[in-house]
Design an enzyme around this catalytic site. Structure first.
Site, PDB file in Angstrom:
ATOM      1  N   HIS A 174      42.224  39.334  40.648  1.00  0.00           N
ATOM      2  CA  HIS A 174      40.784  39.172  40.854  1.00  0.00           C
ATOM      3  C   HIS A 174      40.443  37.684  40.664  1.00  0.00           C
ATOM      4  O   HIS A 174      41.026  37.028  39.791  1.00  0.00           O
ATOM      5  CB  HIS A 174      39.975  39.937  39.787  1.00  0.00           C
ATOM      6  CG  HIS A 174      39.702  41.375  40.099  1.00  0.00           C
ATOM      7  ND1 HIS A 174      39.725  42.350  39.129  1.00  0.00           N
ATOM      8  CD2 HIS A 174      39.345  42.014  41.257  1.00  0.00           C
ATOM      9  CE1 HIS A 174      39.411  43.522  39.677  1.00  0.00           C
ATOM     10  NE2 HIS A 174      39.187  43.345  40.957  1.00  0.00           N
ATOM     11  N   CYS A 208      35.675  40.423  32.554  1.00  0.00           N
ATOM     12  CA  CYS A 208      35.774  41.731  33.221  1.00  0.00           C
ATOM     13  C   CYS A 208      34.936  42.783  32.499  1.00  0.00           C
ATOM     14  O   CYS A 208      34.498  43.757  33.119  1.00  0.00           O
ATOM     15  CB  CYS A 208      37.212  42.231  33.234  1.00  0.00           C
ATOM     16  SG  CYS A 208      38.407  41.114  33.920  1.00  0.00           S
TER      17      CYS A 208
HETATM   18  N1  ARG Z   1      42.540  47.837  35.240  1.00  0.00           N
HETATM   19  C1  ARG Z   1      41.485  47.223  35.989  1.00  0.00           C
HETATM   20  C2  ARG Z   1      41.916  47.056  37.432  1.00  0.00           C
HETATM   21  O1  ARG Z   1      43.069  46.795  37.664  1.00  0.00           O
HETATM   22  C3  ARG Z   1      41.097  45.914  35.369  1.00  0.00           C
HETATM   23  C4  ARG Z   1      39.899  45.286  36.012  1.00  0.00           C
HETATM   24  C5  ARG Z   1      39.593  43.915  35.504  1.00  0.00           C
HETATM   25  N2  ARG Z   1      38.367  43.428  35.995  1.00  0.00           N
HETATM   26  C6  ARG Z   1      38.136  42.197  36.450  1.00  0.00           C
HETATM   27  N3  ARG Z   1      36.919  41.873  36.764  1.00  0.00           N
HETATM   28  N4  ARG Z   1      39.090  41.304  36.610  1.00  0.00           N
HETATM   29  O2  ARG Z   1      41.167  47.207  38.345  1.00  0.00           O
END
Ligand code: ARG
Length: 271
Positions: free
Chosen positions: A169, A263
């Site tokens: 991300h 996150c």
């Molecule tokens: N386990 C989640 C996923 O893989 C973590 C999300 C993390 N969020 C972020 N905004 N980076 O989607």
């Protein structure tokens, strides 16, 4: 001078948080979450944000079977009173979209959906930098989502291709602090993306791989107050030298799922 309203964030208590599937390289069923520690760490983050920094935090109720709902940054992108709702890449998280949609609709937001075949993971992959939006694509959001967000918001979107699955991300490798200043982990971008960042961010500061792997770029700042995962020594020193007040919070239980402070928060409004 008129005092501006405090920043508002959305968070979700970790009652049902866990690693029960693997959708990024951080997640492993062999490394389960220690629930009591996760609760303690999340509560400390909440306490620092609300009590120490004075941010207003709204809560969405946790839902059993949706362990990643704690990562509210992935609800969508809030634009004034509009939510551009996420279309999660993986079916494991798809059930979160109706939950976020219902919360925002209930609060009076207009909820806008992208076409079902267009992946988009909200503030995880698109962040404001002054007047423009900076977007990441490849692992979770489609490039096309940036064009659609630009149409809906009227803002220019700078699209950057991500290159490392550990930084899947944008908010894991890019942290805009002010209109002019941003931290980034160069190793997470293709050359073209690095060049675009250099062109658009007046003061672009690289973060070491060590600090990036500790989610240093996944920090939250409100004015000169910063919440940082514990252990990012290089970043901590730089921030303090520049006069930022840094609050370290150990978020190791959330890194097991590939997330940290940013996150775990979604901006409903910035100051
Ligand atoms: N386990 C989640 C996923 O893989 C973590 C999300 C993390 N969020 C972020 N905004 N980076 O989607």
């Amino acid at each position: 001078m008129k005092e501006s309203a405090p920043a508002r964030l959305l968070m979700c208590p970790p009652d049902h948080y866990n690693v029960s599937y693997e959708i990024n390289p951080w997640m492993s069923l062999t490394r389960p979450v220690v629930a009591a520690n996760a609760v303690r760490q999340w509560q400390e983050l909440y306490r620092v944000l609300t009590t120490t920094i004075g941010v207003e935090v709204e809560l969405i109720s946790p839902v059993e079977g949706l362990p990643d709902l704690v990562f509210t940054a992935n609800a969508g992108l809030v634009w004034g009173r509009t939510l551009i709702l996420s279309n999660f890449r993986f079916k494991e998280r798809a059930g979160e979209a109706p939950v976020f949609s219902a919360w925002f609709a209930e609060k009076g937001y207009e909820v806008v959906r992208l076409p079902a075949d267009c992946s988009f993971e909200g503030e995880g992959d698109i962040l404001p930098l002054g007047e423009v939006l900076v977007g990441g694509y490849r692992f979770r959001s489609d490039l096309r989502s940036h064009r659609l967000v630009a149409e809906i918001t009227g803002a220019k979107v700078i699209s950057l291709e991500l290159s490392d699955p550990y930084f899947y991300h944008l908010d894991t490798c890019f942290w805009p602090i002010t209109d002019e200043l941003a931290f980034y982990y160069p190793g997470a971008f293709e050359a073209c993306g690095r060049r675009l960042l250099q062109e658009h961010v007046p003061e672009l500061v690289p973060v070491s791989r060590h600090d990036a792997l500790l989610f240093g770029c996944n920090s939250v700042n409100v004015g000169n107050q910063v919440v940082l995962n514990a252990g990012c020594r290089g970043l901590l020193g730089k921030l303090r030298n520049w006069g930022y007040e840094v609050h370290e919070v150990d978020l190791s239980e959330f890194i097991k799922a590939g997330g940290s402070a940013k996150c775990l928060t979604l901006f409903l409004s910035r100051r």
